[in-house]
Write a protein that holds these residues in place. Structure first.
Motif, PDB file in Angstrom:
ATOM      1  N   MET A  80       0.827  -1.209   0.000  1.00 40.76           N
ATOM      2  CA  MET A  80       0.000   0.000   0.000  1.00 40.76           C
ATOM      3  C   MET A  80       0.859   1.256   0.000  1.00 40.76           C
ATOM      4  O   MET A  80       0.533   2.245  -0.668  1.00 40.76           O
ATOM      5  CB  MET A  80      -0.926  -0.007   1.221  1.00 40.76           C
ATOM      6  N   ALA A  81       1.969   1.203   0.736  1.00 43.76           N
ATOM      7  CA  ALA A  81       2.842   2.374   0.793  1.00 43.76           C
ATOM      8  C   ALA A  81       3.505   2.627  -0.549  1.00 43.76           C
ATOM      9  O   ALA A  81       3.650   3.787  -0.977  1.00 43.76           O
ATOM     10  CB  ALA A  81       3.898   2.169   1.883  1.00 43.76           C
ATOM     11  N   SER A  82       3.911   1.561  -1.237  1.00 41.78           N
ATOM     12  CA  SER A  82       4.571   1.727  -2.535  1.00 41.78           C
ATOM     13  C   SER A  82       3.613   2.286  -3.585  1.00 41.78           C
ATOM     14  O   SER A  82       4.042   2.948  -4.543  1.00 41.78           O
ATOM     15  CB  SER A  82       5.145   0.385  -3.006  1.00 41.78           C
ATOM     16  N   ASN A  83       2.321   2.022  -3.426  1.00 38.85           N
ATOM     17  CA  ASN A  83       1.307   2.582  -4.333  1.00 38.85           C
ATOM     18  C   ASN A  83       0.797   3.938  -3.865  1.00 38.85           C
ATOM     19  O   ASN A  83      -0.189   4.451  -4.404  1.00 38.85           O
ATOM     20  CB  ASN A  83       0.121   1.612  -4.452  1.00 38.85           C
ATOM     21  N   LEU A  84       1.452   4.486  -2.851  1.00 37.55           N
ATOM     22  CA  LEU A  84       1.126   5.801  -2.272  1.00 37.55           C
ATOM     23  C   LEU A  84      -0.262   5.826  -1.631  1.00 37.55           C
ATOM     24  O   LEU A  84      -0.832   6.909  -1.419  1.00 37.55           O
ATOM     25  CB  LEU A  84       1.217   6.896  -3.351  1.00 37.55           C
ATOM     26  N   GLU A  85      -0.800   4.641  -1.333  1.00 36.83           N
ATOM     27  CA  GLU A  85      -2.111   4.582  -0.690  1.00 36.83           C
ATOM     28  C   GLU A  85      -2.032   5.034   0.765  1.00 36.83           C
ATOM     29  O   GLU A  85      -2.969   5.686   1.268  1.00 36.83           O
ATOM     30  CB  GLU A  85      -2.662   3.157  -0.765  1.00 36.83           C
ATOM     31  N   LEU A  89      -4.150   8.140   2.337  1.00 37.50           N
ATOM     32  CA  LEU A  89      -5.054   7.976   3.474  1.00 37.50           C
ATOM     33  C   LEU A  89      -4.679   8.929   4.607  1.00 37.50           C
ATOM     34  O   LEU A  89      -5.551   9.514   5.254  1.00 37.50           O
ATOM     35  CB  LEU A  89      -5.016   6.523   3.965  1.00 37.50           C
ATOM     36  N   LYS A  90      -3.372   9.073   4.836  1.00 40.70           N
ATOM     37  CA  LYS A  90      -2.927  10.011   5.883  1.00 40.70           C
ATOM     38  C   LYS A  90      -3.305  11.445   5.515  1.00 40.70           C
ATOM     39  O   LYS A  90      -3.728  12.225   6.373  1.00 40.70           O
ATOM     40  CB  LYS A  90      -1.416   9.912   6.081  1.00 40.70           C
ATOM     41  N   THR A  91      -3.153  11.785   4.238  1.00 39.29           N
ATOM     42  CA  THR A  91      -3.478  13.133   3.781  1.00 39.29           C
ATOM     43  C   THR A  91      -4.967  13.427   3.953  1.00 39.29           C
ATOM     44  O   THR A  91      -5.369  14.570   4.241  1.00 39.29           O
ATOM     45  CB  THR A  91      -3.095  13.297   2.291  1.00 39.29           C
ATOM     46  N   SER A  92      -5.782  12.382   3.798  1.00 39.47           N
ATOM     47  CA  SER A  92      -7.229  12.569   3.960  1.00 39.47           C
ATOM     48  C   SER A  92      -7.641  12.633   5.437  1.00 39.47           C
ATOM     49  O   SER A  92      -8.836  12.753   5.734  1.00 39.47           O
ATOM     50  CB  SER A  92      -7.979  11.441   3.253  1.00 39.47           C
ATOM     51  N   GLY A  93      -6.687  12.512   6.333  1.00 43.27           N
ATOM     52  CA  GLY A  93      -6.981  12.665   7.756  1.00 43.27           C
ATOM     53  C   GLY A  93      -7.120  11.373   8.536  1.00 43.27           C
ATOM     54  O   GLY A  93      -7.467  11.392   9.727  1.00 43.27           O
ATOM     55  N   ILE A  94      -6.856  10.233   7.902  1.00 40.93           N
ATOM     56  CA  ILE A  94      -6.957   8.942   8.591  1.00 40.93           C
ATOM     57  C   ILE A  94      -5.599   8.611   9.223  1.00 40.93           C
ATOM     58  O   ILE A  94      -4.582   8.561   8.524  1.00 40.93           O
ATOM     59  CB  ILE A  94      -7.376   7.820   7.621  1.00 40.93           C
ATOM     60  N   LYS A  95      -5.581   8.395  10.494  1.00 36.63           N
ATOM     61  CA  LYS A  95      -4.333   8.083  11.188  1.00 36.63           C
ATOM     62  C   LYS A  95      -3.847   6.680  10.841  1.00 36.63           C
ATOM     63  O   LYS A  95      -4.642   5.791  10.533  1.00 36.63           O
ATOM     64  CB  LYS A  95      -4.516   8.216  12.701  1.00 36.63           C
ATOM     65  N   PHE A  96      -2.532   6.515  10.925  1.00 31.06           N
ATOM     66  CA  PHE A  96      -1.938   5.226  10.596  1.00 31.06           C
ATOM     67  C   PHE A  96      -2.454   4.131  11.526  1.00 31.06           C
ATOM     68  O   PHE A  96      -2.675   2.994  11.096  1.00 31.06           O
ATOM     69  CB  PHE A  96      -0.408   5.317  10.682  1.00 31.06           C
ATOM     70  N   ARG A 298       6.141   3.024   5.974  1.00 35.00           N
ATOM     71  CA  ARG A 298       6.833   4.182   5.391  1.00 35.00           C
ATOM     72  C   ARG A 298       7.557   3.704   4.136  1.00 35.00           C
ATOM     73  O   ARG A 298       8.433   2.859   4.204  1.00 35.00           O
ATOM     74  CB  ARG A 298       7.820   4.780   6.373  1.00 35.00           C
ATOM     75  N   TYR A 299       7.174   4.239   3.035  1.00 29.97           N
ATOM     76  CA  TYR A 299       7.786   3.830   1.764  1.00 29.97           C
ATOM     77  C   TYR A 299       8.796   4.876   1.318  1.00 29.97           C
ATOM     78  O   TYR A 299       8.481   6.049   1.153  1.00 29.97           O
ATOM     79  CB  TYR A 299       6.724   3.661   0.681  1.00 29.97           C
ATOM     80  N   VAL A 300      10.019   4.395   1.165  1.00 26.46           N
ATOM     81  CA  VAL A 300      11.070   5.215   0.567  1.00 26.46           C
ATOM     82  C   VAL A 300      11.669   4.394  -0.563  1.00 26.46           C
ATOM     83  O   VAL A 300      12.081   3.249  -0.350  1.00 26.46           O
ATOM     84  CB  VAL A 300      12.168   5.576   1.606  1.00 26.46           C
ATOM     85  N   ARG A 301      11.748   4.972  -1.766  1.00 25.97           N
ATOM     86  CA  ARG A 301      12.176   4.204  -2.934  1.00 25.97           C
ATOM     87  C   ARG A 301      13.553   3.575  -2.706  1.00 25.97           C
ATOM     88  O   ARG A 301      14.495   4.249  -2.290  1.00 25.97           O
ATOM     89  CB  ARG A 301      12.202   5.122  -4.162  1.00 25.97           C
ATOM     90  N   GLY A 302      13.643   2.276  -2.962  1.00 20.90           N
ATOM     91  CA  GLY A 302      14.921   1.578  -2.845  1.00 20.90           C
ATOM     92  C   GLY A 302      15.197   1.006  -1.479  1.00 20.90           C
ATOM     93  O   GLY A 302      16.225   0.360  -1.284  1.00 20.90           O
ATOM     94  N   THR A 303      14.309   1.247  -0.515  1.00 20.04           N
ATOM     95  CA  THR A 303      14.579   0.757   0.838  1.00 20.04           C
ATOM     96  C   THR A 303      13.674  -0.406   1.238  1.00 20.04           C
ATOM     97  O   THR A 303      13.717  -0.849   2.374  1.00 20.04           O
ATOM     98  CB  THR A 303      14.398   1.892   1.869  1.00 20.04           C
ATOM     99  N   SER A 304      12.839  -0.920   0.329  1.00 15.37           N
ATOM    100  CA  SER A 304      11.938  -2.011   0.686  1.00 15.37           C
ATOM    101  C   SER A 304      12.718  -3.262   1.065  1.00 15.37           C
ATOM    102  O   SER A 304      12.334  -4.001   1.973  1.00 15.37           O
ATOM    103  CB  SER A 304      10.990  -2.323  -0.476  1.00 15.37           C
ATOM    104  N   ALA A 305      13.831  -3.516   0.340  1.00 20.91           N
ATOM    105  CA  ALA A 305      14.650  -4.688   0.661  1.00 20.91           C
ATOM    106  C   ALA A 305      15.270  -4.538   2.045  1.00 20.91           C
ATOM    107  O   ALA A 305      15.368  -5.515   2.801  1.00 20.91           O
ATOM    108  CB  ALA A 305      15.742  -4.877  -0.388  1.00 20.91           C
ATOM    109  N   VAL A 306      15.673  -3.309   2.388  1.00 17.61           N
ATOM    110  CA  VAL A 306      16.249  -3.059   3.704  1.00 17.61           C
ATOM    111  C   VAL A 306      15.197  -3.294   4.779  1.00 17.61           C
ATOM    112  O   VAL A 306      15.467  -3.921   5.820  1.00 17.61           O
ATOM    113  CB  VAL A 306      16.794  -1.616   3.798  1.00 17.61           C
TER     114      VAL A 306
END
Length: 360
Positions: A80-85, A89-96, A298-306
């Motif tokens: 979901m994070a990689s698809n910016l979902e 959701l956070k931007t729309s006001g829904i807490k993690f 938390r999605y940061v490009r290139g860090t999913s493997a980490v």
């Protein structure tokens, strides 16, 4: 249940199931060499081999469920994070915390299932598995005689100290019965006899040439050719218990065995450690879900493997910490129940901390 909850729950259950099947499959494959060896040696028939593998499943499920929850939760939220979902959701006001609520609830349900399997199916499967490896069903029989027997009486505050007792004949040698007060801290009477016999029909001990000493009056004593009191009715069977493998017992049986072992002065440490683990380890799936959900959030490009590597290390780290505290409990350095729950508490604190960090 909202559309969002159904969407996340569906993906989480799918990811958990795939992870669970993968881990169980890896374990079963690792056991195939042993199964093939047993088949080639003639110790197993093809039916026995299948039965053997099936009996491994309950324990395998118990062991890998936390890792499956960890990877399943991380895969679900990371996708979901990689698809910016997640960001949307956070931007729309829904807490993690609200986003991951249902995966946490499902993890708690999984912990309940693990608890049930650990207390019911696993003890039975372990017995069957061992009988298959031995090639026969072994009946456990208590020894007929026991030396240096100790027992706390069931009907009052008294204890028996017997040099030798036979559970079938009821005959005993060098008997001491010590009566204590209600607080169990002061001797009121000591009864000694060279020999005695349990009367199975009257359900009481009959002592021959008994000497009676009174704790509050050291000069007062009695000698009786025969001595018997109805309160000393403890059956010889109670003085002799079977050696047991704690893992083959249910929680109910563990508690019963602990009471019996305490009544005869036996060592209950191993039993208490197993009982503590029965209550604590199943909830690892719930505790460890916080780690996977937080690290995948938390999605940061290139860090999913980490993130995956860190997640797996934390998962196996739980097993290392759990085994370490189990060893401390078994060696008497920690209360078994405290030692069983410390890993859960540690990883829950870490998980909640990472969950709070994932809010930003």
């Amino acid at each position: 249940m909202k559309i969002l909850d159904r969407y996340i729950s569906k993906n989480f259950i799918k990811s958990f199931s795939l992870s669970l099947v993968a881990f169980i499959g890896i374990f079963i494959v690792s056991q195939l060499f042993r199964v093939i060896k047993y088949l080639s040696d003639g110790r197993f028939t093809p039916t026995d081999a299948i039965y053997y593998v099936v009996t491994l499943l309950p324990r395998t499920f118990i062991d890998v469920a936390p890792l499956a929850v960890l990877l399943g939760s991380m895969m679900t939220i990371s996708s979901m994070a990689s698809n910016l979902e997640i960001i949307s959701l956070k931007t729309s006001g829904i807490k993690f915390k609200r986003i991951v609520l249902f995966p946490i609830i499902i993890s708690a349900i999984i912990s309940g299932v693990v608890f049930y399997v650990n207390d019911t199916l696993y003890p039975i499967s372990l017995k069957i598995n061992r009988d298959l490896r031995r090639g026969e069903v072994q009946e456990r029989v208590a020894p007929i005689e026991k030396r240096n027997a100790f027992l706390r009486g069931e009907n009052s505050n008294y204890i028996y100290l017997i040099q030798k007792i036979n559970r079938e004949t009821g005959f005993a040698e060098n008997i001491q019965i010590i009566d204590l007060n209600e607080n169990f801290d002061e001797v009121e009477r000591i009864i000694t006899a060279q020999e005695g016999r349990y009367n199975f029909s009257k359900k009481m001990w009959m002592l021959k040439d008994a000497n009676i000493y009174y704790g509050n009056d050291k000069e007062k004593s009695e000698v009786k050719d025969f001595f018997a009191e109805s309160k000393y009715s403890d059956d010889p069977e109670h003085f002799i218990t079977l050696s047991v493998e704690p893992r083959t017992l249910t929680i109910k049986d563990l508690k019963k065995t602990i009471r019996e072992m305490k009544s005869i002065g036996g060592d209950t440490r191993e039993l208490l450690v197993e009982l503590g683990n029965r209550y604590s380890f199943p909830f690892a799936s719930f505790v460890i879900s916080f780690l996977g959900l937080a690290l995948g959030g938390r999605y940061v490009r290139g860090t999913s493997a980490v993130s995956l590597g860190v997640c797996v290390l934390l998962g196996y780290g739980y097993y290392v910490v759990q085994a370490s505290f189990e060893a401390l409990s078994a060696n008497g350095f920690l209360n078994p129940f405290v030692g069983g729950w410390i890993p859960n508490i540690i990883f829950l604190i870490v998980g909640i901390y990472l969950m709070n960090k994932a809010e930003y």
